[in-house]
Scaffold this motif. Structure first.
Motif, mmCIF file in Angstrom:
data_model
loop_
_atom_site.group_PDB
_atom_site.id
_atom_site.type_symbol
_atom_site.label_atom_id
_atom_site.label_comp_id
_atom_site.label_asym_id
_atom_site.label_seq_id
_atom_site.Cartn_x
_atom_site.Cartn_y
_atom_site.Cartn_z
ATOM 1 N N SER A 15 0.857 -1.190 0.000
ATOM 2 C CA SER A 15 0.000 0.000 0.000
ATOM 3 C C SER A 15 0.887 1.232 0.000
ATOM 4 O O SER A 15 1.821 1.313 0.790
ATOM 5 N N ILE A 16 0.567 2.166 -0.880
ATOM 6 C CA ILE A 16 1.356 3.392 -0.999
ATOM 7 C C ILE A 16 0.418 4.578 -0.915
ATOM 8 O O ILE A 16 -0.596 4.629 -1.613
ATOM 9 N N VAL A 17 0.749 5.529 -0.061
ATOM 10 C CA VAL A 17 0.020 6.787 -0.004
ATOM 11 C C VAL A 17 0.945 7.860 -0.557
ATOM 12 O O VAL A 17 1.997 8.141 0.009
ATOM 13 N N ALA A 18 0.559 8.419 -1.691
ATOM 14 C CA ALA A 18 1.305 9.519 -2.284
ATOM 15 C C ALA A 18 0.764 10.802 -1.671
ATOM 16 O O ALA A 18 -0.437 11.049 -1.714
ATOM 17 N N TYR A 19 1.641 11.582 -1.079
ATOM 18 C CA TYR A 19 1.157 12.795 -0.433
ATOM 19 C C TYR A 19 1.831 14.021 -1.021
ATOM 20 O O TYR A 19 2.991 13.994 -1.407
ATOM 21 N N VAL A 27 2.813 18.516 -7.292
ATOM 22 C CA VAL A 27 1.908 17.398 -6.988
ATOM 23 C C VAL A 27 1.353 16.825 -8.293
ATOM 24 O O VAL A 27 1.364 15.605 -8.500
ATOM 25 N N LEU A 28 0.905 17.694 -9.186
ATOM 26 C CA LEU A 28 0.344 17.222 -10.450
ATOM 27 C C LEU A 28 1.383 16.481 -11.283
ATOM 28 O O LEU A 28 1.067 15.487 -11.935
ATOM 29 N N VAL A 48 -3.819 14.805 -0.760
ATOM 30 C CA VAL A 48 -3.555 16.054 -1.484
ATOM 31 C C VAL A 48 -4.434 17.163 -0.929
ATOM 32 O O VAL A 48 -5.323 16.911 -0.111
ATOM 33 N N ALA A 49 -4.210 18.370 -1.408
ATOM 34 C CA ALA A 49 -5.048 19.499 -1.015
ATOM 35 C C ALA A 49 -6.498 19.191 -1.366
ATOM 36 O O ALA A 49 -6.769 18.571 -2.397
ATOM 37 N N PRO A 50 -7.439 19.590 -0.526
ATOM 38 C CA PRO A 50 -8.852 19.285 -0.776
ATOM 39 C C PRO A 50 -9.322 19.724 -2.166
ATOM 40 O O PRO A 50 -10.150 19.063 -2.783
#
Length: 79
Positions: A15-19, A27-28, A48-50
């Motif tokens: 499992s990977i959470v890209a933050y 980010v993009l 990411v940002a909301p």
């Protein structure tokens, strides 16, 4: 928290959470790697940002986004 040590370790089933810790442009740019991570068998989620969460979720089906006040699908318990 486990940090991936590099190409010698398979990602299948991980499992990977890209933050997003930088600006939106960075980010993009990094989001383009999500399909590759998925192709390697990783379960991917994003933090990411909301304002970016709807774009990420629409662009990458099955990739939930964590954001303040909203449950994030499987983060913590992958499918």
């Amino acid at each position: 928290m486990w940090e991936w040590p590099g190409p010698g370790v398979p990602l299948a089933g991980q499992s990977i959470v890209a933050y997003g810790e930088q600006g939106w442009g960075d980010v993009l740019q990094c989001l383009r790697f999500i399909p590759r991570l998925q192709a390697l068998g990783a379960h991917v989620a994003c933090s990411v940002a909301p304002e970016l969460a709807p774009l990420v979720e629409a662009s990458f089906p099955g990739v939930p986004c964590a954001r303040p006040g909203v449950a994030c699908g499987w983060i913590g318990t992958p499918p």
